[in-house]
Write a protein that holds these residues in place. Sequence first.
Motif, PDB file in Angstrom:
ATOM      1  N   SER A  34       0.796  -1.238   0.000  1.00 49.91           N
ATOM      2  CA  SER A  34       0.000   0.000   0.000  1.00 49.91           C
ATOM      3  C   SER A  34       0.822   1.277   0.000  1.00 49.91           C
ATOM      4  CB  SER A  34      -0.925   0.023   1.217  1.00 49.91           C
ATOM      5  OG  SER A  34      -0.170   0.257   2.400  1.00 49.91           O
ATOM      6  N   GLY A  35       2.107   1.170   0.224  1.00 52.62           N
ATOM      7  CA  GLY A  35       2.920   2.377   0.305  1.00 52.62           C
ATOM      8  C   GLY A  35       2.627   3.193   1.559  1.00 52.62           C
ATOM      9  N   GLY A  36       2.108   2.534   2.593  1.00 52.54           N
ATOM     10  CA  GLY A  36       1.806   3.217   3.846  1.00 52.54           C
ATOM     11  C   GLY A  36       0.511   4.004   3.825  1.00 52.54           C
ATOM     12  N   ASN A  37      -0.345   3.762   2.830  1.00 57.08           N
ATOM     13  CA  ASN A  37      -1.603   4.512   2.694  1.00 57.08           C
ATOM     14  C   ASN A  37      -2.813   3.645   2.965  1.00 57.08           C
ATOM     15  OD1 ASN A  37      -0.217   6.867   1.855  1.00 57.08           O
ATOM     16  ND2 ASN A  37      -0.018   5.986  -0.188  1.00 57.08           N
ATOM     17  N   LEU A  38      -2.807   2.920   4.081  1.00 60.52           N
ATOM     18  CA  LEU A  38      -3.904   2.023   4.406  1.00 60.52           C
ATOM     19  C   LEU A  38      -4.291   2.248   5.864  1.00 60.52           C
ATOM     20  CD1 LEU A  38      -5.498  -0.481   3.222  1.00 60.52           C
ATOM     21  CD2 LEU A  38      -3.776  -1.894   4.361  1.00 60.52           C
ATOM     22  N   THR A  39      -5.588   2.313   6.139  1.00 57.18           N
ATOM     23  CA  THR A  39      -6.040   2.445   7.521  1.00 57.18           C
ATOM     24  C   THR A  39      -6.481   1.079   8.035  1.00 57.18           C
ATOM     25  OG1 THR A  39      -8.367   2.861   6.999  1.00 57.18           O
ATOM     26  CG2 THR A  39      -6.890   4.790   7.049  1.00 57.18           C
ATOM     27  N   TRP A  40      -6.576   0.950   9.352  1.00 58.46           N
ATOM     28  CA  TRP A  40      -7.057  -0.290   9.929  1.00 58.46           C
ATOM     29  C   TRP A  40      -8.494  -0.543   9.494  1.00 58.46           C
ATOM     30  CZ3 TRP A  40      -4.217  -4.055  11.667  1.00 58.46           C
ATOM     31  CH2 TRP A  40      -2.920  -3.775  12.118  1.00 58.46           C
ATOM     32  N   GLY A  41      -9.275   0.516   9.343  1.00 53.68           N
ATOM     33  CA  GLY A  41     -10.657   0.377   8.883  1.00 53.68           C
ATOM     34  C   GLY A  41     -10.735  -0.186   7.481  1.00 53.68           C
ATOM     35  N   GLN A  42      -9.896   0.324   6.572  1.00 55.44           N
ATOM     36  CA  GLN A  42      -9.876  -0.201   5.206  1.00 55.44           C
ATOM     37  C   GLN A  42      -9.445  -1.667   5.194  1.00 55.44           C
ATOM     38  OE1 GLN A  42      -7.120   2.792   3.833  1.00 55.44           O
ATOM     39  NE2 GLN A  42      -8.671   3.717   2.492  1.00 55.44           N
ATOM     40  N   LEU A  43      -8.484  -1.997   6.024  1.00 54.56           N
ATOM     41  CA  LEU A  43      -7.959  -3.360   6.067  1.00 54.56           C
ATOM     42  C   LEU A  43      -8.979  -4.354   6.621  1.00 54.56           C
ATOM     43  CD1 LEU A  43      -5.422  -5.194   5.708  1.00 54.56           C
ATOM     44  CD2 LEU A  43      -4.969  -4.757   8.132  1.00 54.56           C
ATOM     45  N   LEU A  44      -9.651  -3.954   7.711  1.00 48.86           N
ATOM     46  CA  LEU A  44     -10.513  -4.891   8.428  1.00 48.86           C
ATOM     47  C   LEU A  44     -12.005  -4.705   8.163  1.00 48.86           C
ATOM     48  CD1 LEU A  44      -8.656  -4.728  11.863  1.00 48.86           C
ATOM     49  CD2 LEU A  44      -8.342  -6.422  10.035  1.00 48.86           C
ATOM     50  N   GLY A  45     -12.359  -3.666   7.387  1.00 46.11           N
ATOM     51  CA  GLY A  45     -13.769  -3.411   7.121  1.00 46.11           C
ATOM     52  C   GLY A  45     -14.491  -2.807   8.316  1.00 46.11           C
ATOM     53  N   THR A  46     -13.771  -1.977   9.068  1.00 43.98           N
ATOM     54  CA  THR A  46     -14.351  -1.297  10.228  1.00 43.98           C
ATOM     55  C   THR A  46     -14.292   0.212   9.989  1.00 43.98           C
ATOM     56  OG1 THR A  46     -12.252  -1.146  11.433  1.00 43.98           O
ATOM     57  CG2 THR A  46     -13.556  -3.152  11.751  1.00 43.98           C
TER      58      THR A  46
END
Length: 192
Positions: A34-46
């Motif tokens: 992701s190049g450091g452009n990912l949130t926990w919400g995007q990753l886990l669907g939260t």
Amino acid sequence: RDVIVPVMSGNNPQKEYIIKNGISPQQFASIYKSGGNLTWGQLLGTNDPRPVKAFVPGNHSSREYLAAFVGTTPGEISATEVNSQIEMIGMIESNPNAIGFCTLACLAEMEKGGVKTGVSLVPIDMDGNGTLERFENIYGSYAELSHGIFVGKYPRQLYSKVFAVTAGHQASEAETAFLEWMITGGQESIAS
């Protein structure tokens, strides 16, 4: 075996969710591509807006294992590189949004020395169905993880086997002692 295992901060706000559901190989690929452009919400669907802070071991073999696991080349992994295992553990402990990979030997040394760290093992949801089934749940302790790796419940891309061959049929006492050391306390030295 030379093994790398995923760990996260013990203070990760999503820790309960991750321990219950695991993170799939595809989700790990999202983190490390992701190049450091990912949130926990995007990753886990939260709804968690906090960014995932990914770390990667600096040594060549660990980067190779991780690249094979996420389906890329070592040069295309986007994460903060850390050369020392102890430094990596410290960085993950101090950042609640951190995730990374350290060696099983490092975890063994810390457990043997009675070191309590602020990191937790990250279960891998091998089939990617969003649930950690009983056969995938090998992350309760170091001993349980080691056994799971031994019986083949761990991703093959995240380790390589170390083979020892002797000239004779029976190993001498010294050879046996060396081989036992090699697969237990000597893991840290072998990794180096």
